[in-house]
Design an enzyme around this catalytic site. Sequence first.
Site, mmCIF file in Angstrom:
data_model
loop_
_atom_site.group_PDB
_atom_site.id
_atom_site.type_symbol
_atom_site.label_atom_id
_atom_site.label_comp_id
_atom_site.label_asym_id
_atom_site.label_seq_id
_atom_site.Cartn_x
_atom_site.Cartn_y
_atom_site.Cartn_z
ATOM 1 N N TYR A 14 34.159 24.357 28.017
ATOM 2 C CA TYR A 14 33.859 25.450 27.078
ATOM 3 C C TYR A 14 34.813 25.483 25.875
ATOM 4 C CZ TYR A 14 33.474 30.326 25.478
ATOM 5 O OH TYR A 14 33.356 31.462 24.727
ATOM 6 N N ASN A 35 36.474 14.884 33.782
ATOM 7 C CA ASN A 35 35.876 14.365 35.023
ATOM 8 C C ASN A 35 34.403 14.771 35.161
ATOM 9 O OD1 ASN A 35 35.877 17.012 35.901
ATOM 10 N ND2 ASN A 35 37.581 16.748 37.336
ATOM 11 N N THR A 120 47.661 30.736 29.521
ATOM 12 C CA THR A 120 46.851 31.923 29.824
ATOM 13 C C THR A 120 47.640 33.230 29.786
ATOM 14 O OG1 THR A 120 45.586 32.991 31.582
ATOM 15 C CG2 THR A 120 47.276 31.474 32.282
ATOM 16 N N TYR A 144 46.668 31.122 39.886
ATOM 17 C CA TYR A 144 46.256 30.483 38.632
ATOM 18 C C TYR A 144 47.340 30.674 37.564
ATOM 19 C CZ TYR A 144 43.966 29.948 34.140
ATOM 20 O OH TYR A 144 43.679 29.580 32.852
ATOM 21 N N ARG A 224 40.109 44.662 27.489
ATOM 22 C CA ARG A 224 40.544 43.273 27.305
ATOM 23 C C ARG A 224 40.492 42.902 25.824
ATOM 24 N NH1 ARG A 224 42.014 44.104 31.503
ATOM 25 N NH2 ARG A 224 41.700 43.066 33.491
ATOM 26 N N ARG A 283 37.975 45.173 40.794
ATOM 27 C CA ARG A 283 38.181 43.794 41.257
ATOM 28 C C ARG A 283 39.692 43.634 41.487
ATOM 29 N NH1 ARG A 283 36.321 38.958 37.274
ATOM 30 N NH2 ARG A 283 38.005 39.814 36.035
ATOM 31 N N GLY A 285 43.415 42.660 41.486
ATOM 32 C CA GLY A 285 44.228 41.875 40.553
ATOM 33 C C GLY A 285 43.936 42.133 39.091
#
Length: 332
Positions: A14, A35, A120, A144, A224, A283, A285
Amino acid sequence: MDGQRFLVTGGAGYVGSHLVLTLVQRGAQVVILDNMRQGHQAAVPDGIELVQAEVGDRRRLAEVFAAWKFDAVFHFAALSLVGESMRDPLRYCIDNPSNSLILADAAVKAGCMKFVLSSTAALFGFPKQIPIDEDAEVAPVSAYGESKLMAERGLAWADRVHGLRSASLRYFNAAGADPGALIGEDHEPETHLIPLAIGAALGTRPPLTVFGTDYPTPDGTCIRDYIHVLDLADAHIRVLDRLTTASCRYNIGNGTGYSVREVMDAVERIGGRPVPHELGPRRPGDPAVLVASSAKLRAETGWTPRFGALDDIVRTAWDWHSKHPRGFDDRA
Ligand code: UDP
């Protein structure tokens, strides 16, 4: 960028494919290493070299660096699902840092001394202050986020000892698509708000579940910072000049937060259809608010987002998803 050549890992994915498109439009030469598990052949522009290989495959990397001389490496290929990282943390903590550092090692050995890492906002966990600048405490709350921090730390040693200059770009919420709808977002599984909300409105996906309505925000849903993929791509190119002198790290967002409800409203405005949805629990976290300060990036590179307004971001995403309701599959 005529005459320059770049290696882009994950260039069929993306964010990577939007950088590739931008580089090609600006006259650069590009080699993609992917990959193709998440990448899409149809996202690769005609005539662009695609090496199908794992980033951690030292032998293939040595061949790639022997075959071409690169001005810089852009490293996107990674595991990137927060939820999955909490079910299989060791896979993330093993694969993401080691692949990044094997790639960095191959670059150093080939004398390619500029490296841009896709990092991130998940590094910041539950931030103490909004907006989040580069001096905010780094304290990931997912494997992550931890895996990207490990990669960043390894790169800092590669700079200190070998002089590999790296830029760690901490993305907030990448969103939107090429305005020509040539390429766009097509993840399997899809977990991101904007494609799920658009899919619900188009009827190509089930109703959206709103994850939590009791956050300490004006409308109770999470806030966000959505940043257009082409603005991200532009930031990647601008930081190359900084790497002539030193490594750097930047937070990249628009600097404005939007709630889940505001995103749904934008989708309804742009699409002219309701977003079927249900209200669900939080959700695990998810911090209530994540908004970037990109003041440093703006001041040091002259970067400004072209798609700063939420409606502009959502419009490009809507155009992509409505023209390609099954993503890249319908063009295969
Ligand atoms: N979100 C939601 N329903 C969904 C997916 C996401 O309410 O099906 C919310 C999520 O809780 C967060 C925001 O949308 O507050 C953005 O989530 P996304 O997964 O797109 O990005 P993240 O912020 O997790 O990187």
